[in-house]
Design an enzyme around this catalytic site. Structure first.
Site, PDB file in Angstrom:
ATOM      1  N   HIS A   1       0.988  -1.296  -0.027  1.00 16.63           N
ATOM      2  CA  HIS A   1      -0.045  -0.062   0.111  1.00 16.63           C
ATOM      3  C   HIS A   1       0.966   1.298  -0.046  1.00 16.63           C
ATOM      4  CE1 HIS A   1       0.836   1.055   4.130  1.00 16.63           C
ATOM      5  NE2 HIS A   1       1.023  -0.221   4.476  1.00 16.63           N
TER       6      HIS A   1
ATOM      7  N   GLU B   1      -1.953  -6.711   7.673  1.00 13.47           N
ATOM      8  CA  GLU B   1      -0.486  -6.440   8.377  1.00 13.47           C
ATOM      9  C   GLU B   1      -0.534  -7.422   9.730  1.00 13.47           C
ATOM     10  OE1 GLU B   1       2.330  -6.448   8.066  1.00 13.47           O
ATOM     11  OE2 GLU B   1       2.904  -4.347   8.010  1.00 13.47           O
TER      12      GLU B   1
END
Length: 194
Positions: free
Chosen positions: A9, A84
């Site tokens: 990202h 994550e």
């Protein structure tokens, strides 16, 4: 064989500040959105069959920007297993704060990321297990396709240690920059343990 495009990202304000995000749902900042547009531009000629993305907003927004650049014709699969690593009590803290408040736990985790977690968080082993299962499902759905996988720095690094057959202790060296694209061919055989 599936052609996989691992994409980290774009930048968030917490990235810029050096805060550990973990699974906190922090949005992209303006620079992160620009990085996402650059990723979409670089991948303009790739005929994607699907985009698999972490369901956290900083990754899913990148997936939407890529899809929008292709006329919104590509299915987006929100995949929580691509999130994550959960940083537990360390989420939202600066690395200096973590090193100061949790010096011994921080040292142990750096030495053995596979088995040692931040207090209340996940180990690299847990991240690897869930992320590899997500990739298995992706390969089953698109065994000969082109698939974008939008995720996070540590999660991608854990996948890379597996695909490159490197010791997990190398994970810290493999965390890609925001907006990075790593292209690789992946087969079900590559998901087997070493």
């Amino acid at each position: 064989m599936t052609r996989l495009y691992l994409i980290r990202h774009g930048e968030t304000d917490w990235n810029r500040q050096g805060r550990w995000q973990g699974q906190a749902d922090v949005p992209l900042n303006d620079r992160g959105r620009e990085q996402a547009r650059q990723v979409a531009e670089k991948l303009a000629e790739v005929p994607f069959d699907a985009i698999y993305t972490s369901d956290l907003i900083r990754a899913s927004e990148v997936a939407r920007i890529i899809a929008r650049a292709k006329g919104d014709r590509i299915p987006i699969v929100l995949e929580p297993r691509l999130r994550e690593i959960h940083q537990g009590e360390w989420q939202g803290l600066l690395v200096q704060e973590i090193q100061s408040r949790y010096a011994e736990a921080f040292r142990q985790r750096r030495m053995d990321p596979l088995m040692v977690a931040a207090p209340g968080g996940e180990t690299a082993l847990q991240v690897r297990q869930r992320a590899l299962q997500a990739v298995r499902d992706l390969l089953a759905a698109y065994p000969n396709g082109n698939v974008a996988l939008v995720s996070h720095g540590f999660t991608i690094a854990v996948l890379l240690t597996h695909f490159y057959r490197l010791p997990i202790e190398k994970v810290w060296e493999l965390v890609p920059d925001n907006g990075a694209i790593i292209e690789m061919d992946v087969s079900p055989a590559s998901l087997e343990s070493v």
